[in-house]
Every structure is written in structure tokens, then in C-alpha cells.
Design an enzyme around this catalytic site. Structure first.
Site, PDB file in Angstrom:
ATOM      1  N   CYS A   1       0.841  -1.204   0.000  1.00 31.86           N
ATOM      2  CA  CYS A   1       0.000   0.000   0.000  1.00 31.86           C
ATOM      3  C   CYS A   1       0.875   1.252   0.000  1.00 31.86           C
ATOM      4  O   CYS A   1       1.389   1.655   1.041  1.00 31.86           O
ATOM      5  CB  CYS A   1      -0.919  -0.013   1.224  1.00 31.86           C
ATOM      6  SG  CYS A   1      -1.942   1.465   1.365  1.00 31.86           S
TER       7      CYS A   1
ATOM      8  N   CYS B   1      -0.343   4.218   2.046  1.00 31.32           N
ATOM      9  CA  CYS B   1      -0.046   4.077   3.479  1.00 31.32           C
ATOM     10  C   CYS B   1       1.443   4.318   3.756  1.00 31.32           C
ATOM     11  O   CYS B   1       1.792   4.947   4.743  1.00 31.32           O
ATOM     12  CB  CYS B   1      -0.368   2.668   3.983  1.00 31.32           C
ATOM     13  SG  CYS B   1      -1.848   1.939   3.301  1.00 31.32           S
ATOM     14  N   ASP B   2       2.317   3.787   2.909  1.00 33.86           N
ATOM     15  CA  ASP B   2       3.726   3.679   3.297  1.00 33.86           C
ATOM     16  C   ASP B   2       4.701   4.556   2.513  1.00 33.86           C
ATOM     17  O   ASP B   2       5.886   4.606   2.857  1.00 33.86           O
ATOM     18  CB  ASP B   2       4.190   2.207   3.149  1.00 33.86           C
ATOM     19  CG  ASP B   2       3.445   1.285   4.121  1.00 33.86           C
ATOM     20  OD1 ASP B   2       2.947   1.798   5.128  1.00 33.86           O
ATOM     21  OD2 ASP B   2       3.373   0.085   3.853  1.00 33.86           O
TER      22      ASP B   2
END
Ligand code: NDP
Length: 358
Positions: free
Chosen positions: A162, A165-166
Site C-alpha cells: 500500500c 499508506c507507506d
């Protein structure tokens, strides 16, 4: 004897627990079927920095434990078992959590369709463990994992599923994205905001992604593409250090320096329990009037012809609602899943007020 509940929430990610917090606070007897590991996809992440309310960030597993504690505080019962079968053809809805003796739960995903049907028939020959007036499906979706050597070992140590997200953890790093669809394009663009360089690895000589996303990627100065290339191995001890790639046409292999590898080859909604019971789209996502897919838009349009959509999160079966990544083809974020869980619980509450079964 079967236990009766007013709301059965199947799944224990942000969508499931948010739904349970709301229905429990509304004094509805709520049971969450959490699976063998409560918490959903966030149990496999490290730090979550984009969930509002946690300005310093929070570890994914800790956040999910807090979701659970908050639901339990209002009276939610959490059952740490998988739902093994459902019957949504009549109300109250039937839910089974048992498996016939000798069935290995680890092997369920490897079964053929015939084996699964045989198993389901066996499970359903017994009395269901639960009866539910309403059901909220929040079983999520999981990223497809290609099983490349080194992938599992280095997951969360430079391998991520993701980028939204990261990506921020990869400032000035050498990164790779595997895939050629819209997710891969989106991940490459998200990463390019932070990383030193992004290389997209794609197995063919053309992307599958929409033209506009392809154009953005191909014209980006920080992104390059390795066409006709497969990712053979992710190498590193404590963290990702290199990738080994292979050109499918020449057979030539290269080992390249790497600090991050983002796998973006699609998601699989976890909806096999509901096949032939509720409407699913061609990829297996649950269809509601809120689905951001062709099937969802068609459903919403048809519903709008009769006036306002009364229960936007309701599935094709009255009294069965859905929320989170198993509906959401597009965003798949903890916060969007939580929002959908809230919406489904409010729809379920309103529907139960009008349709409570005896
Ligand atoms: P897709 O199924 O569309 O694309 C998957 C990509 O991964 C394909 O390019 C495929 O290659 C490649 N692939 C599949 N398996 C492997 C493998 N084992 N090894 C290497 N490569 C592999 O999935 P997406 O997640 O990209 O998109 C899913 C849906 O969500 C689509 O409808 C998409 O349009 C939508 N979406 C929309 C977004 C937006 O509008 N902002 C953002 C993200 C997704 P090949 O091309 O050879 O088949």
C-alpha cells in the site's frame, strides 16, 4: 441451540469494528465474528500515520486492538472464530462457525469449488451456531501476493502492499513497483513524491492501466519502466537491499540496488462465503448502491428511479449490509472502511426498526 443476535458483523477490520461500535451504542445486540486473527489487514502493517486522531501515528495492530476495546466497551461480543457458512435466503439469517471434524482450516483456500461445495453442505447439515436479524459483511479484501522469493520474509521491512499508506517512509529511497494496472500507476505516482526514484516492473510491453494514469507515469521525471520484466527475487537480510529481475524476451537477469518494493497487482475481496447468496460483481466485490463500480452505479441508478435510496449500504438481500474493502474497488483505506462501517450500521439500525423479525 442457535444463539440469536440482532446484528452479526462478519469481519474485524476498521469497517467491522466501527459498525459494531455504532450498533452496540444503539443498544442493538451485536456480535463481531473476528476470524482467527482479529483486526484485518492493519495487523500486517507497521505504523499508520494517516488515520485522523493519531498525530504521532500509531502501530496498525495497536490501533485495531483499540477499535476492539472500544466496541467491547459498548457491549459488542467478539467471537474469535471464522464464519464457515451462511444462509441468507430467509430471515433470521443463519451463521455457522464450525468445521466438520478433521477439516484443516489452513487448507480451506486450496480447495477446489467441488470440495468447497461438499464441505459447505456438510457444515449446513448441522444446526447453525447463530441466527441473526441483520448481517453486516465487512470481510475485507487482501492484496494478491505473488509469492516471490524474499517477499514474505521482507514484508514490512521494505516490501509493502500500500503506497498510499507507506510511501512517506521511503524519502529519497530507491524504490520499485510491481504491476501494470491503475493501482501500480497510483502507487508509482504516490511514491514519486518522496522516493529518489521509482522503477515500475511490468511483465508485458504495455500497461493495463487507464490512459490518463499511464501518461502521468510515463511523463514523470522520477519514474522509469522495466518492460517485459518479471521480479524474480527480493534480496535482503533485515531490510530490502536488492531486487533480481529478468527480461522475459532476452532471458537476461539483473540484480539492482533497492530499498523499497511495492506490490500492486490487484486485490481479492474475501467474499467466497457469499457466492450465490448476494450479488457480487465480476471480480467478487459485493454490490451495493455505494459501490464505485459499474455494477454499483447501475444499482444506484435503478434505485433512484423509485426516489431516494433508503439503505445505500444494503446488498441485494434485504437486511444484509456491506462495508469496507469488500465493497470498495477504489479507495481501500482504513478511514474509508471505517466510514462505510458507520454508514452500514446506521442503515442496519434504521432497517431493523422498520423490519424487526419476531
Ligand atoms: P488490475 O487487475 O487492474 O491490474 C493488475 C496488474 O498487475 C496488471 O497489469 C497485471 O498484468 C499485473 N499482474 C497480475 N498478476 C501479476 C503477477 N503475478 N506478477 C506480475 N504482474 C502481475 O488491478 P489494480 O489493482 O491495478 O486495479 C483493480 C481495479 O481498481 C481496476 O478496475 C482499476 O481501474 C481500479 N483502480 C482505479 C483507481 C483509480 O481510478 N484511481 C486506482 C486503483 C485501482 P497484466 O497487465 O499483464 O495483466
Amino acid at each position: 441451540m442457535s444463539k440469536k443476535v440482532q446484528v452479526a458483523v462478519i469481519g474485524s477490520g476498521p469497517a467491522g469494528y466501527t459498525a459494531a461500535i455504532y450498533t452496540s451504542r444503539a443498544q442493538l445486540e451485536t456480535t463481531v465474528f473476528a476470524g482467527y486473527q482479529s483486526g484485518g489487514q492493519l495487523m500486517f502493517t507497521t505504523e499508520v500515520e494517516n488515520f485522523p486522531g493519531f498525530p504521532e501515528g500509531i502501530m496498525g495492530p495497536k490501533m485495531m486492538m483499540q477499535f476492539r476495546v472500544q466496541a467491547e466497551r459498548f457491549g459488542t461480543t467478539v467471537v474469535d472464530m471464522h464464519v464457515t457458512a451462511v444462509d441468507l435466503s430467509a430471515r433470521p439469517f443463519k451463521i455457522w462457525t464450525s468445521l466438520p471434524e478433521g477439516t484443516d482450516p489452513q487448507k480451506l483456500n486450496d480447495m477446489t469449488t467441488e470440495q468447497q461445495q461438499e464441505l459447505e453442505a456438510k457444515i449446513k447439515s448441522a444446526e447453525p451456531e447463530y441466527l441473526a436479524d441483520s448481517v453486516i459483511i465487512a470481510t475485507g479484501a487482501s492484496p494478491i501476493k505473488p509469492g516471490i522469493p524474499g517477499e514474505a520474509e521482507l514484508s514490512a521491512k521494505g516490501v509493502s502492499y500500500c503506497a498510499v499508506c507507506d510511501a512517506a517512509f521511503f524519502k529519497e529511497k530507491e524504490t520499485y513497483v510491481l504491476g501494470g494496472g491503475d493501482s501500480a500507476m497510483e502507487d508509482a505516482l504516490a511514491l514519486a513524491k518522496f522516493a529518489k526514484h521509482v522503477t515500475v516492473i511490468h511483465r508485458r510491453d504495455a500497461f493495463k492501466a487507464s490512459k490518463i494514469m499511464q501518461d502521468r507515469v510515463l511523463s514523470h521525471e522520477k519514474i522509469s519502466v522495466l518492460w517485459n520484466t518479471t521480479l524474480e527475487e527480493i534480496i535482503g537480510t533485515q531490510k530490502v537491499e536488492q531486487v533480481r529481475v529478468k527480461n522475459t524476451q532476452s532471458g537476461e537477469e539483473q540484480t539492482l540496488p533497492a530499498e523499497g518494493v511495492f506490490i500492486a497487482i490487484g486485490h481479492r475481496p474475501q467474499t467466497s462465503l457469499f457466492v450465490n447468496q448476494i450479488e457480487l460483481d465480476q471480480h467478487g466485490y459485493v454490490v451495493t448502491c455505494q459501490s464505485a463500480s459499474e455494477a454499483g452505479v447501475a444499482k444506484a441508478q435503478a434505485a433512484l428511479e423509485d426516489g431516494l435510496v433508503t439503505y445505500p449500504s444494503m446488498t441485494s438481500v434485504e437486511g444484509v449490509f456491506a462495508a469496507g474493502d469488500n465493497v470498495d474497488v477504489r479507495y481501500k483505506q482504513a478511514i474509508t472502511a471505517a466510514g462505510q462501517g458507520c454508514a452500514a450500521s446506521l442503515d442496519a439500525e434504521r432497517w431493523l426498526e422498520r423490519n424487526s423479525s419476531e
